[in-house]
Design an enzyme around this catalytic site. Sequence first.
Site, PDB file in Angstrom:
ATOM      1  N   LYS A 134       0.837  -1.202   0.000  1.00 27.68           N
ATOM      2  CA  LYS A 134       0.000   0.000   0.000  1.00 27.68           C
ATOM      3  C   LYS A 134       0.873   1.253   0.000  1.00 27.68           C
ATOM      4  CE  LYS A 134      -3.921  -1.800   2.655  1.00 27.68           C
ATOM      5  NZ  LYS A 134      -4.927  -1.611   1.594  1.00 27.68           N
TER       6      LYS A 134
ATOM      7  N   ASP B 274      -2.879  -7.467  -1.923  1.00 31.30           N
ATOM      8  CA  ASP B 274      -3.630  -6.569  -1.038  1.00 31.30           C
ATOM      9  C   ASP B 274      -5.117  -6.935  -0.993  1.00 31.30           C
ATOM     10  OD1 ASP B 274      -3.970  -4.532   0.740  1.00 31.30           O
ATOM     11  OD2 ASP B 274      -3.875  -2.905  -0.746  1.00 31.30           O
TER      12      ASP B 274
ATOM     13  N   ARG C 277     -10.569 -11.222   1.267  1.00 32.46           N
ATOM     14  CA  ARG C 277     -11.441 -12.228   0.652  1.00 32.46           C
ATOM     15  C   ARG C 277     -10.810 -13.613   0.719  1.00 32.46           C
ATOM     16  NH1 ARG C 277     -11.490  -8.823  -4.802  1.00 32.46           N
ATOM     17  NH2 ARG C 277     -11.032  -7.252  -3.233  1.00 32.46           N
TER      18      ARG C 277
HETATM   19  N1  BES Z   1      -8.181  -3.710   4.132  1.00 35.32           N
HETATM   20  C1  BES Z   1      -8.299  -3.248   2.798  1.00 35.32           C
HETATM   21  C2  BES Z   1      -9.547  -2.428   2.558  1.00 35.32           C
HETATM   22  C3  BES Z   1      -9.661  -1.125   3.309  1.00 35.32           C
HETATM   23  C4  BES Z   1      -9.362   0.062   2.683  1.00 35.32           C
HETATM   24  C5  BES Z   1     -10.116  -1.097   4.599  1.00 35.32           C
HETATM   25  C6  BES Z   1      -9.484   1.256   3.356  1.00 35.32           C
HETATM   26  C7  BES Z   1     -10.248   0.093   5.268  1.00 35.32           C
HETATM   27  C8  BES Z   1      -9.940   1.277   4.646  1.00 35.32           C
HETATM   28  C9  BES Z   1      -8.309  -4.440   1.836  1.00 35.32           C
HETATM   29  O1  BES Z   1      -7.588  -5.531   2.240  1.00 35.32           O
HETATM   30  C10 BES Z   1      -7.728  -3.971   0.554  1.00 35.32           C
HETATM   31  O2  BES Z   1      -6.582  -3.642   0.564  1.00 35.32           O
HETATM   32  N2  BES Z   1      -8.504  -3.958  -0.512  1.00 35.32           N
HETATM   33  C11 BES Z   1      -8.035  -3.544  -1.787  1.00 35.32           C
HETATM   34  C12 BES Z   1      -8.578  -4.499  -2.814  1.00 35.32           C
HETATM   35  C13 BES Z   1      -7.969  -4.346  -4.179  1.00 35.32           C
HETATM   36  C14 BES Z   1      -6.490  -4.666  -4.149  1.00 35.32           C
HETATM   37  C15 BES Z   1      -8.673  -5.248  -5.155  1.00 35.32           C
HETATM   38  C16 BES Z   1      -8.523  -2.132  -2.023  1.00 35.32           C
HETATM   39  O3  BES Z   1      -9.619  -1.787  -1.576  1.00 35.32           O
HETATM   40  O4  BES Z   1      -7.785  -1.365  -2.609  1.00 35.32           O
HETATM   41 ZN    ZN Z   2      -7.336  -5.773   4.266  1.00 36.92          ZN
HETATM   42 MG    MG Z   3      -5.563  -5.405   1.625  1.00 37.01          MG
END
Ligand code: BES
Ligand code: ZN
Ligand code: MG
Length: 493
Positions: free
Chosen positions: A272, A342, A346
């Site tokens: 991230k 990331d 899921r």
């Molecule tokens: N934990 C994150 C989602 C998240 C984002 C929670 C902001 C709280 C605040 C999740 O694991 C994630 O990183 N999701 C990605 C998915 C993508 C890579 C398909 C996302 O939302 O960018």
């Molecule tokens: Zn996450």
């Molecule tokens: Mg993630």
Amino acid sequence: MFKTAVFNTKNEHDVLVVGIFEGDAFSSDVETLNQSLQQQISKLKKTKKIAKQGKCTSIYTLNQIQSDVVYVIGLGKKNEATTESIRVALASASQQLTKEKMSKVAFLVESFANESVDQQDVAVLIGEGLALGTYTVVDYKEKNNEVDVSIEEVVLYGSGEQLDEAATVGYTYGQGTNLARKLVNTPGNLMTPTDLAEEAVEVAKKHGFEYEVLEREEMEKLGMGALLAVAAGSDQPPKMIVLKYTGNPESEEVIGLVGKGLTFDSGGISIKPRENMHEMKMDMGGAAAVLGAMDILGSIKPNVNVLAVIPSSENLLNGSALKPGDVITSLSGKTIEVRNTDAEGRLILADGITYAKQLGATKLIDVATLTGAVIIALGDCTTGAITNNEEFMEDVLEASVETGEWIWRLPNYEPYKKMLKTSDVADLNNAPGRAAGSITAGLFVGEFAGDTPWVHLDIAGTAWQSKATDLGPLGGTGAMARTLAQVVINKEE
Ligand code: BES
Ligand code: ZN
Ligand code: MG
């Protein structure tokens, strides 16, 4: 802590809390109080608009009654006040109680009631508001902020029967929410999967639930390849946490609550951006909601069976970490091509859902801080939902109306499901792209629910608030703890 009594201005309290509506005549108890205070309340009401929704005005009584202070809370127009607006008003008054270190408190219950919210309802909201409003985030400063005064006694003046019991129920809901808030607010180094499992075991022991915590070796034996793949990049051992409450031994029905327990999400190899990465300690908000709900259910004890399943891991990166392009085999047997490390939530939920089914869940709700996309779609005040079963979705929506936690449905049409089947080498692609990100994420989890009635709740926006509100401080909100509990309680026969 709660007592029901008949109003008398001669009783001693640190503070007496009353509500007033715009325009309307005072209820009889408020009128009595107004007389004893030489019409102060009606004078203020005329000149200062103190009845406006959410306003809290302190009146010092100078010994004209035996409470030191009266808090007058504005409730807006009487016919427009709702459970939610009254809950918010009471929680905000409770924040004031904490700030001013009040410990003996009384409420004029009737003064908060209207045609749709009766005195019993108000008593529940007083309990809930007190718990929610008095919650503070623990800090770790040299001079820490541990609260030295807490509320000892709450007298409920009103005519309804057993207002104290109703308030105790509300307080239980609030405390479950506060447990979830605490778990979310705890820094990642102090809330590892091992710590989360310990917290879960504590809830289980408190209420006499059966419990089980699977270690890495057992996960390997069972084939929990998706959870193990995410955990591979971290030195912290993963945990699969299970709590079981058997409220109705005669029934085959078991509601499975599956919570994402990702105690820190760096993104893994698909790392991230650095900005605000510290907030990713909240990525176990789903697990927190499930444990908060279990805490509520353990006190209320409905005759319903509930299974809580929490897959827990960190998402970090080391030499053994999961990589984009890797193909993994989940507990269900379905294979997954990991296009983005990331999209780990899921993956662990896939094994959580499958395990819940193996343990006998006949209905499933998963709760997860799953996608940034849900924040783009709905902001931080509404949880996104998706389902494979209209009826069960209705049950969840109905419960959320009772608890005042907003949920909005997302579509589950076929083309979205096809987007998941875009890997040349595996059954599923874990990151089919930015389009419809929250929908594909939810439906990915749904692939593992199969035909079992299932509702997915994406709380990435609602689990965390970046500024304080009337309901609570900056940080974890405890979102969905109360709604999950309410879904279960509404199933009581
Ligand atoms: N934990 C994150 C989602 C998240 C984002 C929670 C902001 C709280 C605040 C999740 O694991 C994630 O990183 N999701 C990605 C998915 C993508 C890579 C398909 C996302 O939302 O960018
Ligand atoms: Zn996450
Ligand atoms: Mg993630």
